[in-house]
Write an enzyme that holds these catalytic residues in place. Structure first.
Site, PDB file in Angstrom:
ATOM      1  N   GLU A 173      16.788  -9.192  17.361  1.00  0.00           N
ATOM      2  CA  GLU A 173      16.832  -9.864  16.050  1.00  0.00           C
ATOM      3  C   GLU A 173      15.887  -9.179  15.060  1.00  0.00           C
ATOM      4  O   GLU A 173      16.184  -9.076  13.877  1.00  0.00           O
ATOM      5  CB  GLU A 173      16.487 -11.357  16.220  1.00  0.00           C
ATOM      6  CG  GLU A 173      17.636 -12.111  16.873  1.00  0.00           C
ATOM      7  CD  GLU A 173      17.228 -13.320  17.701  1.00  0.00           C
ATOM      8  OE1 GLU A 173      16.089 -13.804  17.566  1.00  0.00           O
ATOM      9  OE2 GLU A 173      18.066 -13.769  18.513  1.00  0.00           O
TER      10      GLU A 173
ATOM     11  N   GLY B 290      22.313 -15.737  22.625  1.00  0.00           N
ATOM     12  CA  GLY B 290      22.656 -16.923  21.847  1.00  0.00           C
ATOM     13  C   GLY B 290      24.152 -17.178  21.739  1.00  0.00           C
ATOM     14  O   GLY B 290      24.598 -17.979  20.931  1.00  0.00           O
TER      15      GLY B 290
ATOM     16  N   GLY C 205      15.927 -17.773  25.623  1.00  0.00           N
ATOM     17  CA  GLY C 205      15.883 -18.336  24.277  1.00  0.00           C
ATOM     18  C   GLY C 205      16.232 -19.816  24.300  1.00  0.00           C
ATOM     19  O   GLY C 205      15.386 -20.676  24.592  1.00  0.00           O
ATOM     20  N   GLY C 206      17.486 -20.128  24.030  1.00  0.00           N
ATOM     21  CA  GLY C 206      17.951 -21.515  23.899  1.00  0.00           C
ATOM     22  C   GLY C 206      17.460 -22.445  25.002  1.00  0.00           C
ATOM     23  O   GLY C 206      16.941 -23.541  24.725  1.00  0.00           O
TER      24      GLY C 206
ATOM     25  N   SER D 270      21.489 -15.631  27.062  1.00  0.00           N
ATOM     26  CA  SER D 270      22.165 -16.825  27.587  1.00  0.00           C
ATOM     27  C   SER D 270      21.834 -17.103  29.054  1.00  0.00           C
ATOM     28  O   SER D 270      22.679 -17.598  29.807  1.00  0.00           O
ATOM     29  CB  SER D 270      23.674 -16.753  27.369  1.00  0.00           C
ATOM     30  OG  SER D 270      23.962 -16.627  25.989  1.00  0.00           O
TER      31      SER D 270
ATOM     32  N   GLU E  36      18.244  -7.083  27.259  1.00  0.00           N
ATOM     33  CA  GLU E  36      18.984  -8.142  26.585  1.00  0.00           C
ATOM     34  C   GLU E  36      20.207  -7.569  25.866  1.00  0.00           C
ATOM     35  O   GLU E  36      20.092  -7.053  24.742  1.00  0.00           O
ATOM     36  CB  GLU E  36      18.094  -8.829  25.544  1.00  0.00           C
ATOM     37  CG  GLU E  36      16.879  -9.495  26.135  1.00  0.00           C
ATOM     38  CD  GLU E  36      16.381 -10.632  25.238  1.00  0.00           C
ATOM     39  OE1 GLU E  36      16.261 -11.749  25.746  1.00  0.00           O
ATOM     40  OE2 GLU E  36      16.149 -10.392  24.040  1.00  0.00           O
TER      41      GLU E  36
ATOM     42  N   ASN F  98      11.420 -17.755  24.924  1.00  0.00           N
ATOM     43  CA  ASN F  98      11.321 -17.188  23.579  1.00  0.00           C
ATOM     44  C   ASN F  98      11.803 -18.277  22.619  1.00  0.00           C
ATOM     45  O   ASN F  98      13.002 -18.481  22.469  1.00  0.00           O
ATOM     46  CB  ASN F  98      12.201 -15.931  23.487  1.00  0.00           C
ATOM     47  CG  ASN F  98      12.249 -15.369  22.069  1.00  0.00           C
ATOM     48  OD1 ASN F  98      11.482 -15.790  21.197  1.00  0.00           O
ATOM     49  ND2 ASN F  98      13.155 -14.432  21.839  1.00  0.00           N
ATOM     50  N   TRP F  99      10.843 -18.956  22.025  1.00  0.00           N
ATOM     51  CA  TRP F  99      11.217 -20.089  21.161  1.00  0.00           C
ATOM     52  C   TRP F  99      11.824 -19.651  19.834  1.00  0.00           C
ATOM     53  O   TRP F  99      12.383 -20.455  19.115  1.00  0.00           O
ATOM     54  CB  TRP F  99       9.974 -20.959  20.901  1.00  0.00           C
ATOM     55  CG  TRP F  99       9.649 -21.903  22.011  1.00  0.00           C
ATOM     56  CD1 TRP F  99      10.394 -22.130  23.141  1.00  0.00           C
ATOM     57  CD2 TRP F  99       8.514 -22.780  22.090  1.00  0.00           C
ATOM     58  NE1 TRP F  99       9.786 -23.091  23.919  1.00  0.00           N
ATOM     59  CE2 TRP F  99       8.628 -23.497  23.297  1.00  0.00           C
ATOM     60  CE3 TRP F  99       7.408 -23.010  21.272  1.00  0.00           C
ATOM     61  CZ2 TRP F  99       7.685 -24.453  23.685  1.00  0.00           C
ATOM     62  CZ3 TRP F  99       6.470 -23.950  21.654  1.00  0.00           C
ATOM     63  CH2 TRP F  99       6.605 -24.664  22.853  1.00  0.00           C
ATOM     64  N   LYS F 100      11.659 -18.388  19.482  1.00  0.00           N
ATOM     65  CA  LYS F 100      12.151 -17.886  18.176  1.00  0.00           C
ATOM     66  C   LYS F 100      11.580 -18.751  17.046  1.00  0.00           C
ATOM     67  O   LYS F 100      10.420 -19.134  17.122  1.00  0.00           O
ATOM     68  CB  LYS F 100      13.683 -17.831  18.181  1.00  0.00           C
ATOM     69  CG  LYS F 100      14.216 -17.105  19.409  1.00  0.00           C
ATOM     70  CD  LYS F 100      15.669 -16.778  19.344  1.00  0.00           C
ATOM     71  CE  LYS F 100      16.069 -16.040  20.618  1.00  0.00           C
ATOM     72  NZ  LYS F 100      17.431 -15.560  20.598  1.00  0.00           N
TER      73      LYS F 100
ATOM     74  N   HIS G  12      12.483  -7.136  19.746  1.00  0.00           N
ATOM     75  CA  HIS G  12      13.621  -8.022  19.993  1.00  0.00           C
ATOM     76  C   HIS G  12      14.781  -7.599  19.094  1.00  0.00           C
ATOM     77  O   HIS G  12      14.566  -7.167  17.959  1.00  0.00           O
ATOM     78  CB  HIS G  12      13.228  -9.480  19.704  1.00  0.00           C
ATOM     79  CG  HIS G  12      14.274 -10.439  20.177  1.00  0.00           C
ATOM     80  ND1 HIS G  12      15.412 -10.701  19.454  1.00  0.00           N
ATOM     81  CD2 HIS G  12      14.375 -11.170  21.316  1.00  0.00           C
ATOM     82  CE1 HIS G  12      16.164 -11.564  20.129  1.00  0.00           C
ATOM     83  NE2 HIS G  12      15.554 -11.856  21.266  1.00  0.00           N
TER      84      HIS G  12
HETATM   85  P1  PGA Z   1      19.227 -16.790  24.457  1.00  0.00           P
HETATM   86  O1  PGA Z   1      18.139 -15.808  23.800  1.00  0.00           O
HETATM   87  O2  PGA Z   1      18.703 -17.170  25.817  1.00  0.00           O
HETATM   88  O3  PGA Z   1      19.296 -17.967  23.523  1.00  0.00           O
HETATM   89  O4  PGA Z   1      20.510 -16.039  24.547  1.00  0.00           O
HETATM   90  C1  PGA Z   1      17.497 -14.831  24.562  1.00  0.00           C
HETATM   91  C2  PGA Z   1      16.604 -13.987  23.683  1.00  0.00           C
HETATM   92  O5  PGA Z   1      17.007 -13.665  22.557  1.00  0.00           O
HETATM   93  O6  PGA Z   1      15.476 -13.629  24.066  1.00  0.00           O
END
Ligand code: PGA
Length: 257
Positions: free
Chosen positions: A101, A177, A238-239, A217, A171, A13-15, A99
């Protein structure tokens, strides 16, 4: 993981992080180091403007491309929005929905996520539906109730033959994050509870065929342990999905014999 009954899906997930001009370089780097994904489906979910480049660049790597959102209407006067048909037309296969966010910053509700799930399935996209509790909810001991509600609302009106195509991503919001991963046991427990909810709704055969990911994470160090849980069938990353070496290592963890 349980490869006998369901697909393992490793999804990045590149966001809001990768420029369209950086996509090709990322794919080339990943190609040089990526292990053969014999046992898992690999996906990169990217911002809308990156999608054409991503579909092109990841084709040879056999990596599917996903969007990070869509509009719930089929077409029309919705300035600035993108429809499921537009995504399909580009060759996009997956879409992240609900998601945390988007729920937190853009007011997405369980009912809205449900409408998007129905639209995505209708168009032939595979939705990755995100659910997860806040730290307060975990401390109050209402994690499982909250997640059951999110899963039930997201799947409302989805028939059994289509639910097999839905991926659920657990999640925990406090782990996204933050570098704080849920322990494999905590994550495994909630993913099993999610499968129980699906079993209640659709029966045991359907429940065992649904892919349930963990996200929050997840990285090259903890992936193998998380994926060893029987009800964790992949990850939403994500990251670590922005760094080819780390993403490749997670794909490798999902492909261990
Ligand atoms: P993260 O993000 O791996 O950076 O914690 C995961 C996500 O929000 O899908």
């Amino acid at each position: 993981m349980n490869r006998k009954y369901r697909k393992t899906v490793i999804a990045g997930n590149w966001k809001m992080n990768m420029l369209p001009s950086q996509v090709k370089g990322f794919a080339e780097e990943l190609k040089n180091i990526s292990p053969k994904a014999k046992w898992c489906e690999t996906v990169i979910c990217a911002p809308y403007v990156d999608l054409p480049a991503a579909v092109k660049a990841f084709k040879d790597l056999r990596i599917s491309v996903g969007a990070e959102n869509l509009n719930e209407n089929p077409k029309g006067a919705f300035t600035g929005e993108v429809s499921s048909a537009m995504l399909c037309d580009l060759g996009v296969k997956y879409v992240i929905l609900g998601h945390s966010e988007r729920r937190q910053y853009y007011g997405e509700t369980d009912a809205g996520v449900n409408r998007k799930v129905l639209v995505a399935l209708e168009a032939g996209l595979t939705p990755i539906v995100c659910v997860g509790e806040s730290l307060e909810q975990r401390e109050m001991g209402i994690t499982l109730e909250h997640i059951a509600l999110q899963v039930k609302s997201a799947l409302y009106g989805v028939p059994a033959e289509k639910v097999r195509r839905v991926v659920i991503a657990y999640e925990p919001i406090w782990a996204i994050g933050t570098g704080k991963t849920a322990t494999a046991q905590q994550a495994g427990e909630v993913c099993s509870a999610i499968r129980n909810v699906i079993r209640e709704l659709y029966g045991a055969r359907v429940a065992r065929s649904v892919t349930i990911q963990y996200g929050g994470s997840m990285n090259e160090k903890n992936a193998a342990e998380l994926l060893a849980q029987p009800d964790i069938d992949g990850g939403l990353i994500g990251g670590a999905s922005l760094v080819p070496e780390k993403f490749a290592a997670i794909i490798a963890a999902a492909n261990q014999e």
